[in-house]
Design a protein around this motif. Structure first.
Motif, mmCIF file in Angstrom:
data_model
loop_
_atom_site.group_PDB
_atom_site.id
_atom_site.type_symbol
_atom_site.label_atom_id
_atom_site.label_comp_id
_atom_site.label_asym_id
_atom_site.label_seq_id
_atom_site.Cartn_x
_atom_site.Cartn_y
_atom_site.Cartn_z
ATOM 1 N N ASN A 108 0.805 -1.215 0.000
ATOM 2 C CA ASN A 108 0.000 0.000 0.000
ATOM 3 C C ASN A 108 0.838 1.266 0.000
ATOM 4 O O ASN A 108 0.598 2.187 -0.776
ATOM 5 C CB ASN A 108 -0.932 0.010 1.225
ATOM 6 N N SER A 109 1.829 1.335 0.899
ATOM 7 C CA SER A 109 2.548 2.592 1.124
ATOM 8 C C SER A 109 3.194 3.137 -0.140
ATOM 9 O O SER A 109 3.189 4.355 -0.368
ATOM 10 C CB SER A 109 3.609 2.404 2.206
ATOM 11 N N GLY A 141 -3.436 1.573 8.566
ATOM 12 C CA GLY A 141 -2.231 1.312 7.780
ATOM 13 C C GLY A 141 -1.039 2.030 8.352
ATOM 14 O O GLY A 141 -1.053 2.488 9.501
ATOM 15 N N THR A 180 -0.078 5.842 4.669
ATOM 16 C CA THR A 180 -1.368 5.468 4.087
ATOM 17 C C THR A 180 -2.539 6.001 4.897
ATOM 18 O O THR A 180 -3.514 6.513 4.332
ATOM 19 C CB THR A 180 -1.470 3.935 3.975
ATOM 20 N N GLY A 183 -5.537 -1.124 5.313
ATOM 21 C CA GLY A 183 -4.738 -0.456 4.294
ATOM 22 C C GLY A 183 -3.256 -0.761 4.381
ATOM 23 O O GLY A 183 -2.429 0.120 4.114
ATOM 24 N N CYS A 184 -2.915 -1.968 4.761
ATOM 25 C CA CYS A 184 -1.545 -2.460 4.746
ATOM 26 C C CYS A 184 -1.624 -3.941 4.426
ATOM 27 O O CYS A 184 -2.439 -4.666 5.013
ATOM 28 C CB CYS A 184 -0.857 -2.230 6.086
#
Length: 485
Positions: A334-335, A375, A379, A446-447
């Protein structure tokens, strides 16, 4: 205004033109914002060459600064080089911020004038890697950091102060230009002096190296770029001849950019193959090619927020996967979908679609209204690429408490990325999910490593309300591979 633009003999006009910008004479009534920025820059520089003192409200430059909202000038700012007594200047001089590998320091640098015709003078052509138009908050106070690249910064309005480790401080105002090259060592600090938003232009310069000479000559550069494009086209053509797209009903070939971290990349590979097998049955599996990074080197760039360099790494991986015949790409993290890095990847492979993890997630959130985003710090923040893409779909984004966000960021980087999963951490994470679900319709993981904190029972319990971005991203890859969308 048109007369100033048409007759200004400022070297920066040539520098900006070299970078690819086009300055056109325009009227002062109802001009587009892009032209207004160009006009303001050249008004600044024109005023800067009119005399040694540039910070008084009797001068046009200060009126321009106030027009941008900077208020009254503070004075005591750096003065640009004035003309030599009795004649024209022989060089363009600017302040130079450099490093010796450990400490940053100030100096000056000169770019000699070599020609320019009857109306003025200009330097030799300066190679340029790109131009950015930047706006920063008036309250910014950026502590120790390095320049992300060699670059020239041209200020359009406001005043800023920059300090190095020795305590030596410089101030810059509208119309100033600064050559920044302290890409190593302790770096420098910068802060706004006006309390208002500041506009500036960043002109990236190529790194020094064995091939730097190549880009200093326009004709050579054009030939080099043409050769690289020809090689890339030949590689893609060879892949197309080796395996025509969609031949024999085979799945499309997927390229995975992984290693960030290895555990989640393995999950991506397993989920994509399982999805293909579920649909096609038997021993079918996905056609996939993996480019795996050394995550330590990329995480180091993330922490330094050197997103352009992250983008260069993604572009390198994307070109390799495109040359291997991949018909779509996924970044298994994600990042590093940060807008700067992701856009660099897209530019590198314009003919190969890159499936965005946030878009795959947003599509699965149909019917939800208020979602919590978890996250890393890159994020899960108000202005992140992920939050912005969710808002574009009409979703309200909720963040956890600051202390909880910091602890989750630590867990991700210190434990999950190196395959450490503690029961205490898993229990703490489930408790955070419960608290967020009281006030939200759904929680987005979100990770790509966060699902490691949920056992099979927890995943079943939270089905339909907790959305794992890695799972949704892999599912999007399966749909693309099998031409379902």
């Amino acid at each position: 205004c048109p007369e100033i633009i048409a007759t200004a003999a400022c070297p920066l006009r040539k520098l900006i033109a070299t970078a690819g910008a086009h300055v056109l004479p325009v009227g002062c009534n109802s001009m587009p914002p892009q032209r207004a920025i160009c006009l303001c820059l050249f008004l600044c520089v024109h005023a800067a060459h009119a005399g040694p003192c540039r910070f008084t409200l009797r001068r046009p430059l200060c009126s321009l600064s106030c027009l941008f909202g900077a208020g009254r000038c503070k004075g005591s700012m750096q003065k640009v080089p004035s003309s030599e007594s009795g004649g024209a200047p022989t060089a363009w001089e600017m302040v130079h911020l450099k490093d010796d590998g450990v400490e940053s320091s100030w100096s000056t640098v000169s770019f000699p004038f070599v020609s320019g015709g009857d109306i003025g003078k200009m330097t030799e052509r300066l190679p340029c890697d790109g131009v950015w138009l930047r706006w920063t908050h008036g309250s910014y106070n950026y502590k120790w950091h390095n320049a992300p690249r060699r670059q020239i910064i041209a200020s359009l309005n406001g005043h800023v102060e920059a300090s190095v480790g020795s305590g030596d401080t410089r101030r810059f105002g509208p119309g100033e230009t600064l050559l920044v090259e302290d890409t190593r060592g302790e770096g420098h600090c910068t802060k706004s002096l006006d309390g208002v938003g500041r506009w500036s232009i960043f002109i990236a310069l190529p790194d020094d190296g064995p091939l730097a000479w190549l880009f200093a000559r326009p004709t050579t550069r054009e030939l080099a770029l043409a050769a690289l494009a020809a090689l890339a086209a030949a590689a893609l053509a060879a892949c197309a001849l080796r395996r025509p797209s969609g031949a024999g009903g085979l799945p499309r070939r997927i390229g995975l950019i992984g290693g960030l971290a290895p555990a989640s990349t393995i999950d991506y590979y397993r989920r994509i193959n399982a999805g293909v097998r579920e649909r096609l049955g038997g021993r079918h599996a996905a056609e996939a090619v993996l480019f795996s990074f050394d995550q330590a080197s990329v995480i180091e760039l993330e922490f330094a927020q050197r997103w352009e360099e992250v983008g260069e790494q993604l572009a390198r991986a994307g070109l390799a996967l495109a040359a291997a015949g991949c018909e779509a790409l996924l970044v298994c993290c994600n990042s590093v979908h940060h807008e700067v890095a992701f856009e660099a990847l897209r530019r590198a492979v314009p003919r190969v679609p890159v499936l965005h993890i946030a878009d795959a997630t947003a599509a699965a959130l149909s019917g939800k209204r208020r979602v919590a985003l978890l996250g890393t710090a890159f994020t899960a923040n108000e202005n992140s690429f992920f939050a912005q893409r969710l808002r574009r779909r009409g979703l309200e984004v909720v963040l956890d408490e600051p202390a909880a966000r910091a602890e989750l960021d630590r867990l991700i980087y210190d434990e999950l990325t190196v395959d450490v999963v503690r029961e205490e951490a898993a229990s703490w994470f489930v408790a955070r999910l419960e608290r967020l679900l009281v006030r939200c319709d759904a929680v987005v993981l979100g990770c790509t490593e966060l699902s490691m904190l949920l056992d099979a029972e927890a995943r079943k319990r939270y089905a339909g309300v907790v959305f794992d971005t890695a799972t949704l991203h892999a599912e999007a890859a399966v749909r693309f591979a099998l031409r379902e969308e």
